[in-house]
Write a protein that holds these residues in place. Structure first.
Motif, short mmCIF file in Angstrom:
data_model
loop_
_atom_site.label_atom_id
_atom_site.label_comp_id
_atom_site.label_asym_id
_atom_site.label_seq_id
_atom_site.Cartn_x
_atom_site.Cartn_y
_atom_site.Cartn_z
N ALA A 1 0.91 -1.22 -0.13
CA ALA A 1 0.02 0.04 -0.01
C ALA A 1 0.93 1.40 -0.16
O ALA A 1 0.52 2.08 -0.79
CB ALA A 1 -0.99 -0.01 1.20
N ALA A 2 1.95 1.40 0.86
CA ALA A 2 2.81 2.47 0.87
C ALA A 2 3.64 2.64 -0.41
O ALA A 2 3.93 3.88 -0.75
CB ALA A 2 3.63 2.16 2.00
N MET A 3 4.17 1.20 -0.94
CA MET A 3 4.95 1.41 -2.09
C MET A 3 4.17 2.06 -3.33
O MET A 3 4.64 2.84 -4.15
CB MET A 3 5.56 0.11 -2.44
N THR A 4 2.92 2.05 -3.49
CA THR A 4 2.08 2.11 -4.63
C THR A 4 2.10 3.80 -4.72
O THR A 4 1.96 4.38 -5.98
CB THR A 4 0.59 1.93 -4.71
N ILE A 5 2.18 4.68 -3.59
CA ILE A 5 2.39 5.99 -3.72
C ILE A 5 3.70 6.67 -4.55
O ILE A 5 3.48 7.08 -5.65
CB ILE A 5 2.46 6.75 -2.41
N PRO A 6 4.92 6.52 -3.96
CA PRO A 6 5.88 6.90 -4.64
C PRO A 6 6.34 6.00 -5.97
O PRO A 6 6.63 6.76 -6.89
CB PRO A 6 7.15 6.71 -3.54
N ASN A 7 5.79 4.96 -6.26
CA ASN A 7 6.12 4.13 -7.24
C ASN A 7 5.14 4.69 -8.40
O ASN A 7 5.73 4.51 -9.62
CB ASN A 7 5.54 2.53 -7.04
N ALA A 8 4.08 5.35 -8.06
CA ALA A 8 3.52 6.03 -9.13
C ALA A 8 4.26 7.20 -9.67
O ALA A 8 4.32 7.15 -11.02
CB ALA A 8 1.97 6.52 -8.62
N ILE A 9 5.03 7.80 -8.79
CA ILE A 9 5.97 8.89 -9.58
C ILE A 9 7.08 8.26 -10.05
O ILE A 9 7.58 8.82 -11.16
CB ILE A 9 6.33 9.80 -8.25
N ILE A 10 7.63 7.15 -9.53
CA ILE A 10 8.80 6.59 -10.04
C ILE A 10 8.53 6.06 -11.88
O ILE A 10 9.05 6.34 -12.55
CB ILE A 10 9.12 5.35 -9.41
N LEU A 11 7.32 5.45 -11.78
CA LEU A 11 6.95 4.95 -13.15
C LEU A 11 6.71 6.09 -14.29
O LEU A 11 6.70 6.09 -15.44
CB LEU A 11 5.77 3.95 -13.08
N PHE A 12 6.06 7.39 -13.70
CA PHE A 12 5.87 8.42 -14.19
C PHE A 12 7.22 9.05 -14.88
O PHE A 12 7.16 9.28 -16.01
CB PHE A 12 5.14 9.42 -13.09
N MET A 13 8.16 8.67 -13.98
CA MET A 13 9.24 9.32 -14.61
C MET A 13 10.13 8.16 -15.62
O MET A 13 10.33 8.70 -16.70
CB MET A 13 10.36 9.59 -13.25
N LEU A 14 10.04 6.99 -15.25
CA LEU A 14 10.77 5.74 -15.97
C LEU A 14 10.04 5.94 -17.32
O LEU A 14 10.76 6.00 -18.51
CB LEU A 14 10.58 4.65 -15.35
N THR A 15 8.75 5.54 -17.36
CA THR A 15 7.88 5.46 -18.61
C THR A 15 7.93 6.52 -19.24
O THR A 15 8.08 6.84 -20.42
CB THR A 15 6.63 4.59 -18.48
N GLY A 16 7.20 7.66 -18.74
CA GLY A 16 7.04 8.98 -19.45
C GLY A 16 8.20 9.66 -19.96
O GLY A 16 8.18 10.14 -20.97
N MET A 17 9.27 9.46 -19.37
CA MET A 17 10.36 10.20 -19.68
C MET A 17 10.96 9.52 -20.91
O MET A 17 11.42 10.28 -22.03
CB MET A 17 11.50 10.04 -18.53
N LYS A 18 11.15 8.16 -21.09
CA LYS A 18 11.39 7.53 -22.18
C LYS A 18 10.43 7.76 -23.61
O LYS A 18 10.92 8.05 -24.66
CB LYS A 18 11.20 5.87 -22.12
N ASP A 19 9.25 7.94 -23.19
CA ASP A 19 8.25 8.31 -24.51
C ASP A 19 8.46 9.64 -24.95
O ASP A 19 8.29 10.00 -26.04
CB ASP A 19 7.01 8.08 -23.73
#
Length: 513
Positions: free
Chosen positions: A44-62
């Protein structure tokens, strides 16, 4: 064999290894901590920062790929890389500081049903992941840079390092640190991934250290990146919404839903996302050359090749779901009752695998045309729809409704994004796509019928678990490939003969698929 085709093969293999490593991580967590409240709190806790992490990882590449190509044509590619790295670092650092400070307040407000120990676990998990964000931002830019250089496998390798360190942290430190060993391993892996990139490129070729930050260039980039990043984070936002609902349904629900989602996500990541990523440079090339025919063929190819591999995988997993959950998870702290719950949720999640894989290909088309704002609008709509579906279905059929909601939202999302891209691009050859899809569905159906016959009439389930899965998987693959040959599936023939990349180029001239 062309360099791009070799790179594509290496990327597929490295992505498979990444997903295998990710699956191994989940297996280790399941084995050590099961579906207890401790695991619920961590997830539950990991999903909060993980949304930002994937926002950076996937969005940045695209976003970075077409942006880098534009500046590279002007001879300013490395200068652009430097500006985006520096700008991203400062933005990520601010997110890290704010996230660390607000984590205690956020956790207590979002998950009031956690006991005191669970709350402490959730708070410190969120803090550790937020500390990783500053480094993740820089890593994301360089992974986009490696993709722009068609070094797809290196980008995936650096992500694999993070996963392997997470596994190592859990295995080596779980007795001393408990569940905290998992986020600690992730943090170490993020730092190591950064150092590998620095060592590979060497400091003098890492960036232009003395170059002043061009704020205007960074601002222009982020005006394009933000809608793309927010769009790619939609899936994580919806997962976060699911977590909010599931945390109120009792101990183990958050964990079992997460295990189910991770398992069914494997084919989506291997085939859907991989093919979408490989197609993206071709779409970017088409945009650069202003060649709309090549762009359309690239989208059509991506959709068909994705479905060619995904359809039998989804069908086979539906037949073997309980056995797959047993093989992957049922050991240590993960009990038979957890297997039963996870299997039920996983079956209901399967629709999301297909629909979000379609969306992954379509999304590349929007980003290539610099129409990411369309995806953002649909993404916001999908979040609203997901909240409504979650509220209704969780109240009527319980936790299973949250998994079903994901599939229904995926259907709505993929239909709207496909029809929107169809309209703004001038249309695709639906008859060609439909014909291939119909043949592939027929082949997958034949495979499924034969597998069910083997399972129930030949009593293959009497074998021990691993031999049974081996027999069913090998039989299913053989039947499917024979069916593809008998039904004369064109995309299958292309793989066996000329290859995807060469055929795309030929298709641009002939108008054929």
């Amino acid at each position: 064999m062309s360099k791009l085709r070799i790179a594509s093969i290496l990327f597929l293999l490295s992505t498979f290894f990444l997903k295998f490593s990710s699956m191994l991580r989940d297996m280790v967590i399941a084995n050590l901590f099961g579906d207890s409240y401790v695991t619920d709190a961590y997830i539950a806790a990991m999903t909060i920062p993980n949304a930002i992490i994937l926002f950076m990882l996937t969005g940045m590449k695209d976003a970075f790929l077409p942006s880098y190509y534009k500046y590279e044509r002007l001879g300013k590619g490395f200068s652009h890389l430097t500006n985006i790295v520096k700008g991203t670092f400062w933005i990520s650092a601010v997110i890290t500081i704010v996230g660390v400070i607000l984590s205690p307040l956020l956790i207590r407000q979002l998950y009031p049903n956690f006991n005191e120990h669970g709350t402490d676990i959730a708070v410190w998990t969120a803090v550790i992941y937020f500390l990783s964000v500053a480094i993740v931002g820089v890593n994301a830019v360089y992974e986009g840079y490696f993709d722009a250089q068609k070094k797809f496998s290196f980008s995936t390798f650096s992500q694999t390092i993070v996963v392997l360190c997470t596994i190592g942290g859990a295995l080596l430190l779980h007795r001393q640190m408990g569940i905290y060993s998992v986020p600690f391993g992730y943090f170490v892996g993020t730092v190591l991934s950064f150092l590998i990139k620095l060592f590979y490129l060497r400091p003098r070729h890492f960036l232009l250290w003395s170059q002043p930050l061009d704020r205007k260039e960074v601002s222009s980039f982020y005006m394009v990146f933000l809608p793309i990043g927010l769009t790619t984070a939609v899936g994580q936002v919806n997962l976060f919404v699911n977590t909010l609902f599931s945390a109120r349904l009792g101990e183990g629900v958050v964990s079992d839903l997460n295990y189910a989602f991770r398992l069914v996500n494997i084919p989506q990541a291997i085939f859907g996302v991989t093919i979408a990523t490989i197609v993206f440079p071709l779409l970017a090339e088409a945009k650069t050359k202003n060649d709309m025919r090549l762009f359309k063929v690239g989208i059509e190819k991506g959709l068909i090749y994705m479905f060619l591999f995904l359809a039998p995988t989804v069908a086979g997993m539906m037949v073997l779901m309980k056995e797959l959950v047993q093989a992957f998870y049922e050991r240590g702290a993960f009990t038979a009752s957890a297997t039963a719950q996870t299997s039920e949720y996983a079956v209901l999640y399967m629709g999301s695998v297909l629909f979000y894989s379609i969306q992954a290909v379509i999304a590349k088309g929007f980003y290539t045309l610099e129409k990411g704002h369309y995806m953002l609008r649909v993404g916001i709509l999908s979040i609203i729809v997901n909240i409504i579906f979650n509220a209704i279905l969780s109240n009527t059929i319980g936790a299973a409704g949250l998994a079903l909601s994901s599939s229904l939202v995926g259907l709505v999302y993929s239909v709207i994004t496909f029809t929107t891209l169809y309209n703004i691009s001038g249309g695709f050859r639906l008859a060609v796509i439909g014909k291939e899809y119909a043949k592939i569905i027929a082949c997958a159906a034949v495979m499924t019928i034969v597998l069910l016959f083997i399972k129930y009439n030949l009593h293959a389930e009497r074998l021990s678990l691993i031999p049974y899965l081996a027999v069913m998987i090998i039989s299913g693959a053989a039947i499917y490939f024979v069916a593809l040959w008998l039904f004369r599936v064109q995309s299958f023939k292309e793989i066996l003969t000329k290859g995807r990349i060469k055929k795309v180029s030929a298709s641009r001239e002939t108008g054929e698929l």
